[in-house]
Design an enzyme around this catalytic site. Sequence first.
Site, short mmCIF file in Angstrom:
data_model
loop_
_atom_site.label_atom_id
_atom_site.label_comp_id
_atom_site.label_asym_id
_atom_site.label_seq_id
_atom_site.Cartn_x
_atom_site.Cartn_y
_atom_site.Cartn_z
N ASP A 1 0.85 -1.19 0.00
CA ASP A 1 0.00 0.00 0.00
C ASP A 1 0.89 1.26 0.00
OD1 ASP A 1 -2.41 1.45 0.29
OD2 ASP A 1 -2.22 1.49 2.48
N ASP B 1 2.80 4.83 -5.54
CA ASP B 1 2.12 6.11 -5.31
C ASP B 1 3.09 7.25 -5.58
OD1 ASP B 1 0.88 8.37 -4.47
OD2 ASP B 1 0.52 7.72 -2.41
N GLU C 1 -1.76 5.90 -8.42
CA GLU C 1 -2.68 6.94 -7.92
C GLU C 1 -2.55 8.21 -8.75
OE1 GLU C 1 -2.81 7.41 -3.62
OE2 GLU C 1 -3.05 9.58 -3.81
N GLY D 1 -7.77 8.78 7.22
CA GLY D 1 -8.17 9.08 8.59
C GLY D 1 -9.70 9.03 8.66
N GLY E 1 -8.85 5.79 1.87
CA GLY E 1 -9.38 6.66 2.92
C GLY E 1 -10.84 6.39 3.25
N ASN F 1 -10.08 0.76 0.44
CA ASN F 1 -9.06 0.64 1.50
C ASN F 1 -9.58 1.14 2.85
OD1 ASN F 1 -7.39 0.02 -0.64
ND2 ASN F 1 -5.81 1.50 -0.09
N VAL F 2 -9.38 0.33 3.87
CA VAL F 2 -9.77 0.73 5.23
C VAL F 2 -8.61 0.46 6.18
CG1 VAL F 2 -11.48 0.48 7.06
CG2 VAL F 2 -12.12 -0.07 4.70
N THR G 1 -7.82 3.23 9.30
CA THR G 1 -8.02 3.92 10.58
C THR G 1 -9.11 3.28 11.45
OG1 THR G 1 -7.30 5.95 9.52
CG2 THR G 1 -8.39 6.18 11.64
#
Length: 288
Positions: free
Chosen positions: A81, A103, A133, A183, A212, A233-234, A236
């Site tokens: 990632d 990225d 990205e 976040g 995010g 994507n997870v 936080t």
Amino acid sequence: MLVKPRELFAKAFNMQYALGAFNTSNLELTQAIIWAAQKQRAPVIVQTSEGAIEYTGQKQIAAIISSLAGEANVPVVMHLDHGHSMAVVKNCIEAGYTSVMIDASTKPIDENIALTGEVVEYAHAHGVWVEAELGTILGAEGIKTLQGEAPSDELLTNPAQTKKFVEATGVDCLAVAVGTIHGAFSGREYIRFELVEEIAKQLPALPLVIHGASGLASEHLQRVAHTNVCKVNVDTELRLAFERAVKSYFGQEHDKCDPRKILGPARDAVQRVVEEKIRLFGSDGKAA
Ligand code: G3H
Ligand code: ZN
């Protein structure tokens, strides 16, 4: 089982659901993610940032993921990632990752194209899937750390640039900046669905990726899974669940000194979050 992602993305694209991609940096988080996927009969992506690799060690984190993936009866992708250099991509591929993200989104677009193109050439020669990205996703990992402010338009992915970027690089899927923030900023981040549609018009056959996702409303997650977005994507929200469980342990009286009593409930709490996200993304029951 540890798998290459191509078929998983093709199925998610055709059936309009999204693969959950969850961040790990240790044994307990990896168990929580893979066990959740098993319980929900879902294909899953387990991903590590450069920071996670640095914390645990490249060989060690790859060994943890591939060992648990090898025992699982659902497909598991091991993904890098937010890789920022060719060196980290090469290390991950050598360690057995089946997917990498390069990225270079904070660089000018020509430099982003050049580095992404090099990574694609190297990764494809090794049979590895590549995500890149375009646009800037704000937050902890972003170029500017506007904490919870809605991203201004010039930071979002410009649909007019996407086709050229994908054709020039040969990338397999594209992370887009469409209003989310790294976040968890509930109520202050959202998905600009009209932008997702415009991008999909430019790239009708390319799987898109949302970063995010923590802090996004459930309705947005469910809705975006029915677009060309095939990976969400997870991170936080997993950390928050882990921390809440640890805090609650220390908030109670306990007479035994045992790390398992601290980490076990935290692992369970993360597993519950992963299961819930998998159901929202519609990837439950898609492991076959
Ligand atoms: O690359 C990781 C993710 O984009 C996670 O974002 O922490 O907001 O869930 P999040
Ligand atoms: Zn991200």
